[in-house]
Design a protein around this motif. Structure first.
Motif, PDB file in Angstrom:
ATOM      1  N   PHE A 206      54.993  23.208  68.710  1.00 18.63           N
ATOM      2  CA  PHE A 206      55.219  22.827  67.267  1.00 18.63           C
ATOM      3  C   PHE A 206      55.965  21.446  67.089  1.00 18.63           C
ATOM      4  CE2 PHE A 206      58.667  21.897  64.187  1.00 18.63           C
ATOM      5  CZ  PHE A 206      57.978  21.897  63.137  1.00 18.63           C
ATOM      6  N   CYS A 207      56.467  20.821  68.214  1.00 17.86           N
ATOM      7  CA  CYS A 207      57.165  19.497  68.412  1.00 17.86           C
ATOM      8  C   CYS A 207      55.835  18.391  68.727  1.00 17.86           C
ATOM      9  CB  CYS A 207      58.288  19.273  69.262  1.00 17.86           C
ATOM     10  SG  CYS A 207      59.917  20.226  68.777  1.00 17.86           S
ATOM     11  N   LEU A 208      54.959  18.937  69.830  1.00 17.17           N
ATOM     12  CA  LEU A 208      54.093  18.069  69.827  1.00 17.17           C
ATOM     13  C   LEU A 208      53.040  18.108  68.532  1.00 17.17           C
ATOM     14  CD1 LEU A 208      52.231  16.676  71.989  1.00 17.17           C
ATOM     15  CD2 LEU A 208      51.134  18.795  72.447  1.00 17.17           C
ATOM     16  N   GLY A 209      52.778  19.286  68.003  1.00 17.12           N
ATOM     17  CA  GLY A 209      51.890  19.209  66.677  1.00 17.12           C
ATOM     18  C   GLY A 209      52.541  18.017  65.543  1.00 17.12           C
ATOM     19  N   LEU A 210      53.960  18.451  65.362  1.00 13.95           N
ATOM     20  CA  LEU A 210      54.633  17.495  64.569  1.00 13.95           C
ATOM     21  C   LEU A 210      54.527  15.894  64.639  1.00 13.95           C
ATOM     22  CD1 LEU A 210      56.162  17.596  61.921  1.00 13.95           C
ATOM     23  CD2 LEU A 210      58.229  17.700  63.252  1.00 13.95           C
ATOM     24  N   LEU A 211      54.804  15.539  66.092  1.00 18.39           N
ATOM     25  CA  LEU A 211      54.686  14.272  66.444  1.00 18.39           C
ATOM     26  C   LEU A 211      53.309  13.764  66.182  1.00 18.39           C
ATOM     27  CD1 LEU A 211      56.937  14.269  69.590  1.00 18.39           C
ATOM     28  CD2 LEU A 211      57.447  13.357  67.388  1.00 18.39           C
ATOM     29  N   LEU A 212      52.276  14.701  66.635  1.00 21.83           N
ATOM     30  CA  LEU A 212      50.854  14.234  66.555  1.00 21.83           C
ATOM     31  C   LEU A 212      50.397  14.023  64.898  1.00 21.83           C
ATOM     32  CD1 LEU A 212      48.021  13.668  67.752  1.00 21.83           C
ATOM     33  CD2 LEU A 212      47.586  16.332  67.701  1.00 21.83           C
ATOM     34  N   THR A 213      50.968  14.866  64.193  1.00 23.45           N
ATOM     35  CA  THR A 213      50.729  15.032  62.823  1.00 23.45           C
ATOM     36  C   THR A 213      51.023  13.581  62.018  1.00 23.45           C
ATOM     37  OG1 THR A 213      50.676  17.343  62.452  1.00 23.45           O
ATOM     38  CG2 THR A 213      51.043  16.097  60.590  1.00 23.45           C
ATOM     39  N   VAL A 214      52.418  13.172  62.336  1.00 21.73           N
ATOM     40  CA  VAL A 214      53.044  12.113  61.801  1.00 21.73           C
ATOM     41  C   VAL A 214      52.548  10.939  62.444  1.00 21.73           C
ATOM     42  CG1 VAL A 214      55.227  10.820  61.859  1.00 21.73           C
ATOM     43  CG2 VAL A 214      55.292  13.249  61.573  1.00 21.73           C
ATOM     44  N   GLY A 215      52.031  10.801  63.519  1.00 23.22           N
ATOM     45  CA  GLY A 215      51.341   9.708  64.264  1.00 23.22           C
ATOM     46  C   GLY A 215      50.253   9.333  63.407  1.00 23.22           C
ATOM     47  N   ALA A 224      43.710  13.715  59.497  1.00 25.37           N
ATOM     48  CA  ALA A 224      44.929  13.646  60.361  1.00 25.37           C
ATOM     49  C   ALA A 224      45.708  15.164  60.511  1.00 25.37           C
ATOM     50  CB  ALA A 224      46.013  12.811  59.766  1.00 25.37           C
ATOM     51  N   ILE A 225      45.636  15.838  59.176  1.00 27.28           N
ATOM     52  CA  ILE A 225      46.255  17.202  59.347  1.00 27.28           C
ATOM     53  C   ILE A 225      45.253  18.225  59.831  1.00 27.28           C
ATOM     54  CG2 ILE A 225      46.931  19.007  57.805  1.00 27.28           C
ATOM     55  CD1 ILE A 225      48.099  16.873  55.783  1.00 27.28           C
ATOM     56  N   LEU A 226      43.929  18.138  59.922  1.00 26.46           N
ATOM     57  CA  LEU A 226      42.762  19.272  60.135  1.00 26.46           C
ATOM     58  C   LEU A 226      43.145  19.079  61.824  1.00 26.46           C
ATOM     59  CD1 LEU A 226      41.151  21.523  60.065  1.00 26.46           C
ATOM     60  CD2 LEU A 226      39.476  19.723  59.487  1.00 26.46           C
ATOM     61  N   ILE A 227      42.995  17.603  62.031  1.00 23.86           N
ATOM     62  CA  ILE A 227      42.844  17.301  63.625  1.00 23.86           C
ATOM     63  C   ILE A 227      44.145  17.805  64.408  1.00 23.86           C
ATOM     64  CG2 ILE A 227      42.914  15.286  65.124  1.00 23.86           C
ATOM     65  CD1 ILE A 227      41.262  13.775  63.206  1.00 23.86           C
ATOM     66  N   SER A 228      45.188  17.513  63.642  1.00 26.22           N
ATOM     67  CA  SER A 228      46.572  18.148  64.315  1.00 26.22           C
ATOM     68  C   SER A 228      46.610  19.555  64.722  1.00 26.22           C
ATOM     69  CB  SER A 228      47.862  17.673  63.451  1.00 26.22           C
ATOM     70  OG  SER A 228      48.795  18.043  63.864  1.00 26.22           O
ATOM     71  N   ILE A 229      46.056  20.408  63.409  1.00 24.84           N
ATOM     72  CA  ILE A 229      45.984  21.918  63.641  1.00 24.84           C
ATOM     73  C   ILE A 229      45.244  22.326  64.540  1.00 24.84           C
ATOM     74  CG2 ILE A 229      45.202  23.864  62.047  1.00 24.84           C
ATOM     75  CD1 ILE A 229      46.153  22.691  59.635  1.00 24.84           C
ATOM     76  N   VAL A 230      43.923  21.666  64.925  1.00 26.20           N
ATOM     77  CA  VAL A 230      42.917  22.234  65.745  1.00 26.20           C
ATOM     78  C   VAL A 230      43.482  21.797  67.150  1.00 26.20           C
ATOM     79  CG1 VAL A 230      40.512  21.793  66.472  1.00 26.20           C
ATOM     80  CG2 VAL A 230      41.012  22.014  64.287  1.00 26.20           C
ATOM     81  N   ALA A 231      43.983  20.431  67.345  1.00 29.73           N
ATOM     82  CA  ALA A 231      44.303  20.062  68.664  1.00 29.73           C
ATOM     83  C   ALA A 231      45.485  20.862  69.002  1.00 29.73           C
ATOM     84  CB  ALA A 231      44.611  18.538  68.544  1.00 29.73           C
ATOM     85  N   THR A 232      46.493  21.094  68.072  1.00 28.88           N
ATOM     86  CA  THR A 232      47.668  21.941  68.686  1.00 28.88           C
ATOM     87  C   THR A 232      47.338  23.262  68.758  1.00 28.88           C
ATOM     88  OG1 THR A 232      48.738  20.343  66.997  1.00 28.88           O
ATOM     89  CG2 THR A 232      49.999  22.368  68.066  1.00 28.88           C
ATOM     90  N   THR A 233      46.293  23.978  68.183  1.00 27.40           N
ATOM     91  CA  THR A 233      45.840  25.335  68.462  1.00 27.40           C
ATOM     92  C   THR A 233      45.198  25.379  69.978  1.00 27.40           C
ATOM     93  OG1 THR A 233      45.419  25.853  66.100  1.00 27.40           O
ATOM     94  CG2 THR A 233      44.489  27.114  67.834  1.00 27.40           C
ATOM     95  N   ALA A 234      44.666  24.363  70.122  1.00 23.29           N
ATOM     96  CA  ALA A 234      44.002  24.178  71.766  1.00 23.29           C
ATOM     97  C   ALA A 234      44.855  24.266  72.684  1.00 23.29           C
ATOM     98  CB  ALA A 234      42.983  22.941  71.763  1.00 23.29           C
ATOM     99  N   VAL A 235      46.070  23.395  72.415  1.00 21.30           N
ATOM    100  CA  VAL A 235      47.028  23.434  73.441  1.00 21.30           C
ATOM    101  C   VAL A 235      47.669  24.761  73.640  1.00 21.30           C
ATOM    102  CG1 VAL A 235      49.420  22.444  73.974  1.00 21.30           C
ATOM    103  CG2 VAL A 235      47.361  20.878  72.967  1.00 21.30           C
ATOM    104  N   ALA A 236      48.090  25.119  72.453  1.00 20.79           N
ATOM    105  CA  ALA A 236      48.655  26.797  72.117  1.00 20.79           C
ATOM    106  C   ALA A 236      47.821  27.662  73.061  1.00 20.79           C
ATOM    107  CB  ALA A 236      48.847  27.229  70.909  1.00 20.79           C
ATOM    108  N   VAL A 395      55.457  20.463  57.197  1.00 19.74           N
ATOM    109  CA  VAL A 395      56.300  19.598  57.010  1.00 19.74           C
ATOM    110  C   VAL A 395      55.901  18.053  56.845  1.00 19.74           C
ATOM    111  CG1 VAL A 395      57.942  18.381  58.636  1.00 19.74           C
ATOM    112  CG2 VAL A 395      57.545  20.969  58.867  1.00 19.74           C
ATOM    113  N   ALA A 396      54.703  17.837  57.173  1.00 10.92           N
ATOM    114  CA  ALA A 396      53.977  16.602  56.794  1.00 10.92           C
ATOM    115  C   ALA A 396      53.674  16.478  55.307  1.00 10.92           C
ATOM    116  CB  ALA A 396      52.968  16.116  57.782  1.00 10.92           C
TER     117      ALA A 396
END
Length: 483
Positions: A206-215, A224-236, A395-396
């Motif tokens: 979650f924290c990684l996804g939040l920082l990625l989204t904000v950045g 930005a938002i979709l990239i973050s969701i997909v990337a964070t899901t891959a990490v998960a 959050v974003a």
């Protein structure tokens, strides 16, 4: 009137439409593109796909008066079907990037307050009845008139309050904020993480996804938002495969054993429109329908205003275009939800994720609705996104909606106090309806105290009175002998 906050710049002279689809949805006219609409549709779906898991859990875990339970698989199918159909209908008919699905809170009322008093068929019949009454209110223009009677500053406060609310939802869903059990005997109702500290791999995701989204948002990266969701899901998915994770909550990010599942439409049409009157007293049924209508009525009001304001779709008077049609479709969604036994369907504030991604028209709904239609067959794949990967988007977007706060005149207490209560009560009570009610009642009260009753629209007086009944529903029921 100050100009509303714009999240996406819209040119003064919109470029000419490139196709008939563009003209129909006014994509270019609203300063959007097909790419933005598609990204927005995906973002909205992924931030509200949890309903495919949560609605069957809430409804499927409850029993009716006769001890019967609804089938979770059939509930998942009904939930996806209603969301798909009504989201597309809203896109085509209302031309707003506003997705619909089974309403949280409303489904809990059905499961834990209504079903124990009657059969599931009767309970769903009440939902259909509620939706029909809302359609009547919309068709007569009363629902639209109420929305137009709200002062502009209160509309902005509703948008800000919803921003705080959905940000809080994001923090809670991810486990970043948790409720402290009453047994702990503390004076603090919520805490950081599960134990007062952040721990565990899901929290890392979650924290990684939040920082990625904000950045990505700070750098104004498209998608930005979709990239973050997909990337964070891959990490998960990777984390879950290599680490020992005790629990992810509702959705565990694991690749499914099968990609396709057959939908079961067994619950469609299982409702009795007037059966509830044979199982409970007329007063009880009337109060239950009143509670459903009031909650659905004002939740939708807040959502439509908030989403439209964030998308810069309000006109110079702060009004929503095609509002009557939008509200009627929302009422029809309640009817569809009850008829499919999926509980009342309503507009989703998570649509703000799509707006934050650039969606400005109903074309985004075709994407979101299409994904819900795919979910009828591909639920194992489309539900691998854990809440920890989707919550950063909420959050974003909460931040984006919060920016409207600067347009409220904080030196004018007669509007500042109701605006504050609207914004504060929403997240603190976990309810859009409660926040709007607090704002309405306090606004009318302060105007009356200041001797400015003539400045209050008569519909504000009526709705504020109804909210007083809403807030005092428990003692009223006790006086009437309902409880």
């Amino acid at each position: 009137m100050p100009e509303l906050q714009k999240t996406v710049d819209r040119p003064e002279d919109a470029p000419p439409a490139v196709s008939s689809v563009d003209r129909f949805f006014k994509i270019s006219e609203r300063g959007s593109t097909f790419g933005r609409e598609i990204r927005g549709g995906f973002a909205t779906f992924f931030t509200m796909a949890y309903i495919l898991v949560l609605n069957p859990i809430i409804l499927g875990s409850a029993t009716d008066k006769f001890g019967h339970q609804l089938n979770p698989v059939q509930l998942a199918t009904a939930t996806a079907l209603v969301a798909a159909v009504m989201t597309i209908v809203m896109g085509v008919g209302g031309n707003l990037p506003l997705a619909l699905a089974a309403g949280l809170g409303l489904n809990a009322v059905v499961a834990y307050q209504i079903a124990p008093l009657m059969s599931w068929d009767d309970a769903m019949g009440l939902i259909v009845l509620e939706g029909l009454l809302i359609c009547v209110l919309s068709a007569t223009g009363l629902r639209e008139a109420v929305m137009h009677a709200i002062p502009q500053a209160l509309k902005q406060a509703i948008s800000v309050g919803i921003g705080l609310f959905i940000a809080f939802i994001g923090f809670v869903d991810a486990g970043f904020v948790t409720r402290i059990p009453d047994a702990a005997n503390t004076t603090v109702p919520v805490q950081l993480g599960g134990t007062g500290t952040l721990s565990g791999w899901p929290m890392f995701v979650f924290c990684l996804g939040l920082l990625l989204t904000v950045g990505l948002l700070a750098r104004k990266v498209k998608g930005a938002i979709l990239i973050s969701i997909v990337a964070t899901t891959a990490v998960a998915l990777v984390v879950n495969a290599i680490a020992d994770v005790e629990t992810w909550g509702l959705t565990t990010p694991t690749w499914p054993n099968q990609l396709v599942d057959t939908p079961d439409f067994g619950l469609l049409g299982d409702f009795s429109l007037f059966g509830a009157f044979g199982e409970a007293t007329v007063i009880t049924v009337v109060l239950l329908v009143f509670t459903l209508i009031l909650s659905d009525f004002f939740d939708t009001m807040g959502t439509v205003v908030g989403i439209s304001a964030e998308a810069n779709l309000l006109d110079e008077q702060g009004k929503v275009g095609n509002l009557g049609r939008v509200l009627f479709i929302d009422g029809a969604a309640a009817v569809a939800g009850g008829a499919a036994s999926a509980s009342s369907a309503t507009s989703y504030i998570e649509s703000a994720a799509g707006v934050g991604e650039g969606a400005r028209t109903g074309f985004a709904n075709l994407v979101t609705g299409g994904l819900f239609a795919l979910a009828l067959f591909l639920t194992p794949v489309l539900t691998i996104v854990p809440l920890q990967a989707a919550a950063p988007a909420l959050v974003a977007v909460g931040f984006l909606m919060m920016t409207q706060v600067k347009y409220i005149d904080w030196d004018k207490y007669e509007i500042a106090v109701p605006a504050f209560l609207t914004m504060a009560v929403m997240p603190f009570t976990y309810s859009i309806t409660n926040g709007i009610g607090a704002g309405f009642v306090s606004y009318v009260l302060i105007k009356a105290v200041l001797g400015k009753t003539k400045e209050v629209h008569w519909l504000m007086w009526i709705t504020s009175t109804l909210f007083l009944v809403y807030f005092a529903i428990d003692p009223i029921e006790q006086m009437l002998g309902v409880k």
